[in-house]
Design an enzyme around this catalytic site. Structure first.
Site, PDB file in Angstrom:
ATOM      1  N   CYS A  98       0.840  -1.205   0.000  1.00 38.89           N
ATOM      2  CA  CYS A  98       0.000   0.000   0.000  1.00 38.89           C
ATOM      3  C   CYS A  98       0.869   1.247   0.000  1.00 38.89           C
ATOM      4  O   CYS A  98       0.367   2.343  -0.151  1.00 38.89           O
ATOM      5  CB  CYS A  98      -0.938  -0.007   1.188  1.00 38.89           C
ATOM      6  SG  CYS A  98      -0.035   0.051   2.729  1.00 38.89           S
ATOM      7  N   GLU A 146      -6.127   1.937  -8.334  1.00 33.72           N
ATOM      8  CA  GLU A 146      -5.053   1.132  -7.734  1.00 33.72           C
ATOM      9  C   GLU A 146      -4.840  -0.119  -8.593  1.00 33.72           C
ATOM     10  O   GLU A 146      -5.756  -0.928  -8.762  1.00 33.72           O
ATOM     11  CB  GLU A 146      -5.440   0.727  -6.301  1.00 33.72           C
ATOM     12  CG  GLU A 146      -4.322  -0.025  -5.608  1.00 33.72           C
ATOM     13  CD  GLU A 146      -4.641  -0.388  -4.157  1.00 33.72           C
ATOM     14  OE1 GLU A 146      -5.794  -0.761  -3.862  1.00 33.72           O
ATOM     15  OE2 GLU A 146      -3.716  -0.306  -3.324  1.00 33.72           O
TER      16      GLU A 146
END
Ligand code: NAD
Length: 484
Positions: free
Chosen positions: A281, A375
């Site tokens: 992340c 993402e």
């Protein structure tokens, strides 16, 4: 199948009672390595009962007594680091050195947890003659931790040690894709002397997550995973009156200025986007090249070509992930972006069933392309060109996410502007993966985190405890005005 079957861990017993079973696949080879139970409400109820029963005696120990388990446990992590690193590699697919770095980070997280007596000194003050106010931090009760696939060992250690040493009892629901490391965690906690029922594992998927959010016996929920699920969990847990912190996905921007140190910047950007196969992340996802940065991009291409799947680059988690990542690259190409380094179609000899994507650099990406905004969670970086720093900051600020942002420059004034203006919770200056170390706290902004506070470090203490405020008066003069 070369691993034991995964079991739940409830009240100090490993158990499996005929629940439906799901295969655990190693992404390194695509082979089945184990199976796990897809548990239901019955197993969650049993875990909540065990954790509830264990709470009174565990929470009544002193902090100093509780941390003794974690001194022993920390040493067990160190003693078993090779085996634990191999397990992370097998179930997640990252390289051995990345897996080992992950377990080393878990050790650091335990070191923070055992330092808690030095951090929590509570507060006391004589607020009026003979009258004292004190604040003490008390545990909340039974708490639950829901974790993702990308750090099978470390992310459980973001929450479990702190929640436990602060006196709570825990139920963890690991990702169904990587359940083996958490099962090993239970064995080592037991060996370290953790009493029965204090730590419990319930394996499963979406149904268990929803049941955790709704369960009346659970007081708090921590979640780490995608933004889509973080939103569901945050809303659902809050709706049933629990405290919740839910960390979501990311799209981290690295702003590269023309004066940046060429070799250091190229190394950092490429390592950030490709480390752990881009499944962090904190990974670099967008590089905003400010003005003339072609010389840095040229060096990045050289560095990216040194990264070879199966050697110094691990696999991505699944066949679906590989297809999704390659789909994004193809879509960008069709929309007019230029693929400078192409990782599609990667295979590893002898591991043809594994899920590999090579490092990929996409240039001339525009702000509205999906590779600029969504993402991807793979070893891919999208380069957007900006005329100046203001435009670059605007591009960063435009993202829905806000986990990390970084700037590469040798100019302190320009770096300071990015530190002030970036809309992200964790900022790097000449650092591609700006993870705050303990006791600093980990947590993003915007749609990368829902809830108050961060998930690790000092800020997590607030989340795992509630304050008890006591006012005492032992002054026998009844005429004394306690407000005086
Ligand atoms: P995920 O959201 O798919 O799964 C996380 C957990 O939620 C798992 O335990 C899973 O079983 C459960 N889950 C999945 N779908 C669900 C649903 N519909 N309802 C309820 N529960 C559900 O995430 P993942 O793919 O395992 O992990 C990757 C994601 O995690 C990425 O988006 C990454 O950025 C994010 N992540 C964020 C951080 C952070 O600190 N912000 C850290 C690590 C990973």
């Amino acid at each position: 199948m070369n691993q034991p079957e995964v079991k739940n861990y409830i009240n100090g017993e490993f158990c499996r009672n005929g629940q439906p079973s799901l295969d655990v696949i190693s992404p390194l080879t695509g082979e089945k390595i184990s199976t796990l139970p897809m548990s239901g409400m019955k197993e969650l109820d049993q875990a909540v009962t065990a954790a509830k029963n264990a709470f009174p005696s565990w929470s009544s120990l002193t902090l100093k007594e509780r941390i003794q388990v974690f001194f022993k446990y920390r040493n067990l992590l160190e003693k078993n680091i090779d085996e634990l690193s191999n397990l992370v590699q097998l179930e997640n697919g990252k390289t051995y050195s990345e897996s080992r770095a992950e377990v080393e980070k878990s050790i650091e997280l335990c070191e923070f947890a055992v330092s808690m007596p030095q951090i929590i000194t509570n507060e006391i003050q004589e607020v009026s003659r003979g009258v004292e106010c004190r604040i003490e931090r008390k545990p909340i009760g039974v708490v639950a931790c829901i974790t993702p696939f990308n750090f099978p060992n470390m992310v459980p250690h973001w929450t479990v040690p702190n929640a436990l040493v602060l006196g709570n009892t825990v139920i963890i629901k690991p990702s169904e894709m990587v359940p083996l490391s958490v099962m090993r965690m239970a064995e080592l906690l037991e060996e370290a002397g953790l009493p029965k029922g204090v730590f419990n594992i319930v394996n499963g998927g979406k149904e268990i997550v929803e049941a955790i959010c709704d369960h009346e016996g659970i007081e708090a929920v921590s979640f780490v995973g995608s933004t889509k699920v973080a939103k569901i969990v945050y809303k659902r847990a809050s709706n049933s009156l629990k405290r919740c912190v839910a960390l979501g996905g990311a799209k981290n921007h690295l702003l590269v200025l023309p004066d940046a140190h060429v070799q250091m910047t190229a190394n950092n950007v490429v390592a950030s986007m490709s480390g752990c196969a881009g499944q962090r992340c904190m990974a670099a996802a967008v590089m905003v090249g400010v003005d003339q940065v072609q010389h840095i991009i040229d060096q990045m291409i050289i560095e990216a070509k040194k990264i070879v799947p199966g050697e110094n680059l691990g696999s991505v988690i699944s066949k679906e992930a590989k297809e999704r990542i390659e789909g994004y690259i193809t879509e960008a190409e069709q929309q007019g972006a230029k693929i400078l380094v192409d990782g599609r179609g990667a295979t590893v000899s002898g591991k043809e069933g594994g899920y590999y994507v090579g490092p990929t650099i996409i240039d001339y990406v525009t702000k509205d392309m999906s590779v600029a905004t969504e993402e991807i969670f793979g070893p891919v970086i999208s380069i957007i060109r900006a005329k100046n720093l203001d435009e670059a900051i605007q591009i960063e600020n435009h993202s829905n996410y806000g986990n990390a942002a970084a700037v590469f420059t040798q100019n302190g004034g320009l770096a300071k502007r990015v530190m002030e203006k970036a809309s992200a919770g964790m900022i790097g200056v000449n650092i591609g993966v700006p993870v705050p170390r303990e006791p600093f706290s980990f947590g993003g902004w915007n749609e990368s985190k829902f809830g108050v506070g961060d998930i690790t470090g000092r800020s997590s203490i607030e989340f795992w405890t509630q304050n008890k405020k006591t006012t005492t008066k032992w002054n026998p003069e009844d005429k004394t005005n306690w407000m005086s």
